[in-house]
Motif scaffolding. Sequence first.
Motif, PDB file in Angstrom:
ATOM      1  N   GLU A 184     -49.492 -49.363 -22.018  1.00 23.63           N
ATOM      2  CA  GLU A 184     -48.804 -49.247 -20.729  1.00 23.63           C
ATOM      3  C   GLU A 184     -48.718 -47.811 -20.241  1.00 23.63           C
ATOM      4  N   ASP A 185     -49.150 -46.870 -21.064  1.00 25.17           N
ATOM      5  CA  ASP A 185     -49.031 -45.445 -20.723  1.00 25.17           C
ATOM      6  C   ASP A 185     -50.295 -44.936 -20.031  1.00 25.17           C
ATOM      7  N   ARG A 186     -50.082 -44.186 -18.954  1.00 27.63           N
ATOM      8  CA  ARG A 186     -51.191 -43.514 -18.284  1.00 27.63           C
ATOM      9  C   ARG A 186     -51.208 -42.059 -18.729  1.00 27.63           C
ATOM     10  N   VAL A 187     -52.377 -41.594 -19.176  1.00 26.37           N
ATOM     11  CA  VAL A 187     -52.454 -40.248 -19.734  1.00 26.37           C
ATOM     12  C   VAL A 187     -53.569 -39.447 -19.069  1.00 26.37           C
ATOM     13  N   ALA A 188     -53.413 -38.130 -19.112  1.00 26.61           N
ATOM     14  CA  ALA A 188     -54.433 -37.193 -18.663  1.00 26.61           C
ATOM     15  C   ALA A 188     -54.826 -36.345 -19.863  1.00 26.61           C
ATOM     16  N   VAL A 189     -56.091 -36.450 -20.251  1.00 23.03           N
ATOM     17  CA  VAL A 189     -56.569 -35.725 -21.428  1.00 23.03           C
ATOM     18  C   VAL A 189     -57.406 -34.534 -20.962  1.00 23.03           C
ATOM     19  N   VAL A 190     -56.968 -33.348 -21.346  1.00 19.32           N
ATOM     20  CA  VAL A 190     -57.731 -32.142 -21.030  1.00 19.32           C
ATOM     21  C   VAL A 190     -58.791 -31.974 -22.115  1.00 19.32           C
ATOM     22  N   VAL A 191     -60.051 -31.923 -21.691  1.00 25.35           N
ATOM     23  CA  VAL A 191     -61.141 -31.892 -22.667  1.00 25.35           C
ATOM     24  C   VAL A 191     -62.142 -30.795 -22.325  1.00 25.35           C
ATOM     25  N   GLU A 192     -62.996 -30.549 -23.289  1.00 24.41           N
ATOM     26  CA  GLU A 192     -64.093 -29.595 -23.124  1.00 24.41           C
ATOM     27  C   GLU A 192     -65.373 -30.296 -23.571  1.00 24.41           C
ATOM     28  N   PRO A 193     -66.341 -30.451 -22.694  1.00 26.61           N
ATOM     29  CA  PRO A 193     -67.585 -31.141 -23.082  1.00 26.61           C
ATOM     30  C   PRO A 193     -68.253 -30.474 -24.274  1.00 26.61           C
ATOM     31  N   LEU A 194     -68.714 -31.296 -25.200  1.00 21.19           N
ATOM     32  CA  LEU A 194     -69.433 -30.776 -26.352  1.00 21.19           C
ATOM     33  C   LEU A 194     -70.867 -30.480 -25.950  1.00 21.19           C
ATOM     34  N   GLY A 195     -71.337 -29.300 -26.296  1.00 24.53           N
ATOM     35  CA  GLY A 195     -72.723 -28.937 -26.009  1.00 24.53           C
ATOM     36  C   GLY A 195     -73.514 -28.853 -27.281  1.00 24.53           C
ATOM     37  N   ALA A 196     -74.791 -28.556 -27.142  1.00 23.28           N
ATOM     38  CA  ALA A 196     -75.643 -28.415 -28.308  1.00 23.28           C
ATOM     39  C   ALA A 196     -75.112 -27.330 -29.226  1.00 23.28           C
ATOM     40  N   GLY A 197     -75.118 -27.617 -30.497  1.00 27.05           N
ATOM     41  CA  GLY A 197     -74.647 -26.640 -31.467  1.00 27.05           C
ATOM     42  C   GLY A 197     -73.164 -26.710 -31.755  1.00 27.05           C
ATOM     43  N   GLU A 198     -72.440 -27.594 -31.017  1.00 31.60           N
ATOM     44  CA  GLU A 198     -71.010 -27.697 -31.228  1.00 31.60           C
ATOM     45  C   GLU A 198     -70.653 -28.873 -32.137  1.00 31.60           C
ATOM     46  N   LEU A 199     -71.659 -29.615 -32.573  1.00 31.89           N
ATOM     47  CA  LEU A 199     -71.372 -30.803 -33.388  1.00 31.89           C
ATOM     48  C   LEU A 199     -71.605 -30.498 -34.869  1.00 31.89           C
ATOM     49  N   GLY A 236     -69.742 -36.639 -25.742  1.00 32.09           N
ATOM     50  CA  GLY A 236     -68.614 -36.183 -26.539  1.00 32.09           C
ATOM     51  C   GLY A 236     -67.819 -35.068 -25.887  1.00 32.09           C
ATOM     52  N   TYR A 237     -66.510 -35.066 -26.157  1.00 33.81           N
ATOM     53  CA  TYR A 237     -65.612 -34.032 -25.637  1.00 33.81           C
ATOM     54  C   TYR A 237     -64.642 -33.588 -26.736  1.00 33.81           C
ATOM     55  N   LYS A 238     -64.355 -32.310 -26.763  1.00 34.51           N
ATOM     56  CA  LYS A 238     -63.301 -31.801 -27.635  1.00 34.51           C
ATOM     57  C   LYS A 238     -61.977 -31.898 -26.886  1.00 34.51           C
ATOM     58  N   VAL A 239     -60.974 -32.498 -27.533  1.00 30.56           N
ATOM     59  CA  VAL A 239     -59.666 -32.683 -26.887  1.00 30.56           C
ATOM     60  C   VAL A 239     -58.855 -31.397 -27.011  1.00 30.56           C
ATOM     61  N   LEU A 240     -58.401 -30.896 -25.872  1.00 27.93           N
ATOM     62  CA  LEU A 240     -57.599 -29.679 -25.848  1.00 27.93           C
ATOM     63  C   LEU A 240     -56.112 -29.975 -25.702  1.00 27.93           C
ATOM     64  N   GLU A 241     -55.791 -31.031 -24.945  1.00 26.94           N
ATOM     65  CA  GLU A 241     -54.383 -31.334 -24.670  1.00 26.94           C
ATOM     66  C   GLU A 241     -54.282 -32.750 -24.104  1.00 26.94           C
ATOM     67  N   VAL A 242     -53.173 -33.416 -24.428  1.00 25.57           N
ATOM     68  CA  VAL A 242     -52.916 -34.755 -23.886  1.00 25.57           C
ATOM     69  C   VAL A 242     -51.601 -34.706 -23.118  1.00 25.57           C
ATOM     70  N   LYS A 243     -51.649 -35.115 -21.836  1.00 29.83           N
ATOM     71  CA  LYS A 243     -50.469 -35.056 -20.980  1.00 29.83           C
ATOM     72  C   LYS A 243     -50.189 -36.430 -20.379  1.00 29.83           C
ATOM     73  N   PRO A 244     -48.956 -36.707 -20.012  1.00 30.18           N
ATOM     74  CA  PRO A 244     -48.681 -37.897 -19.210  1.00 30.18           C
ATOM     75  C   PRO A 244     -49.348 -37.714 -17.847  1.00 30.18           C
ATOM     76  N   PHE A 245     -49.810 -38.808 -17.261  1.00 28.52           N
ATOM     77  CA  PHE A 245     -50.430 -38.707 -15.942  1.00 28.52           C
ATOM     78  C   PHE A 245     -49.333 -38.588 -14.887  1.00 28.52           C
ATOM     79  N   ASN A 246     -49.185 -37.363 -14.350  1.00 27.59           N
ATOM     80  CA  ASN A 246     -48.186 -37.075 -13.338  1.00 27.59           C
ATOM     81  C   ASN A 246     -48.799 -36.053 -12.387  1.00 27.59           C
ATOM     82  N   VAL A 247     -48.975 -36.431 -11.127  1.00 28.48           N
ATOM     83  CA  VAL A 247     -49.689 -35.587 -10.178  1.00 28.48           C
ATOM     84  C   VAL A 247     -49.005 -34.243 -10.001  1.00 28.48           C
TER      85      VAL A 247
END
Length: 407
Positions: A392-407, A328-339
């Motif tokens: 058709e959209d390519r996205v980059a999702v900035v996430v933070e891994p969920l650790g114990a105690g975060e659920l 699991g990951y907490k979503v922080l931000e969703v961006k278009p995939f653009n290098v």
Amino acid sequence: MPSDAISPLLTLDGWELLSSLGPYREADSLKLNETLRKAGHSPELVAAALTQARLRSKAEAKFGEFAHQMLFTQAGLEQATRLSIAALHAQRFTTANITSVADLGCGLGADSLAMASLDIAVTAVEMDEITAACTTVNLMPFPHAKVICGKAEEVDLSGIEGVWLDPARRTTNTSGTTRLFDPEAFSPPLSFVESLADRGLAVGVKMGPGIPHEAVPETAEAQWISINGDVVEAGLYFNQLARPGIRRSALVIGKHGSAELTSAEKYEPLKQNAELGPVSNYLYEPDGAVIRAGLVADLARSLGAHLLDEHIAYLSSEEAIDTPFARGYKVLEVKPFNVKALKSWVKTNKIGVLDIKKRGISVTPEELRRQLLTGSGKGPNKATLILTRIGEDRVAVVVEPLGAGEL
């Protein structure tokens, strides 16, 4: 491994020397070699003993304390089933009240060892003479286990109730070994396994986790197993070994213990019927066994989550979910995939350590990481990006891994 690498150990003096060696340390091996030779041991015996000490040290990860009383070959150890998984195979036979099993293509005897430990009468069959010699030593503590050096297809199965097989899935050529993917190219082939099942025997076979669903026989139960995220095998079970009402399953083993997701239905890619939706507050990466077993849609339904794209194994949900079947990951931000934009984001946020995961996008994470971090100043922060496609959209999702105690 040539026979002369094993034969010096198959004597009283050789076995005593091997048993006298302490834990293997690579840094001490040269000095120990000299010491043993000065003590009067032959160079051949010293080389064989040190080789086995090194292999036993490596084998502890698969065999635990059993490794200290076993003999190995390098190739055999690489291909050997972990003893904890072999115990699961053996349990299938005891649950079905099978008391005699032929382990065809037994290798170093991991499965035979597990079955013999449960008082099953085992006939272990191995074609390679050196491996068979090692297996004979490995099974010596069990009077109801015997080893035959021969081909799996030629063994007399009279009086045998069950059969376990671990077909060779590599072929040897002048440049080394090559992995085989066609089940009919295995040795023995999957058709031979089916012929044994057709005789009414309780049959189980270890296959590579990449076996396609269309290659799984209609009469078999298929179980994919992962350990700490690594998918180690797909087991096919026939007749008494197949569990009623289960066609395919994912057994996930990790720090949580073990958990299994099952389905009574044959895998049909066009009949998954999972809900689709956008990236929400949490993102989930299903375990590899769940993906291999074709149970991603089943997992989504059981969790109340949705797929981002019907062809890609990422799930999302509004609320955090605790499950052993996905990371699991907490979503922080969703961006278009653009290098270019991502490179600017890395620099602005002073990111020096970047973990990149991807599905459905043709990029190499290592190369992209190098592009994004070059010239960024290598700041003190760490970030995780998940790259994927939604329609058709390519996205980059900035996430933070969920650790114990975060659920």
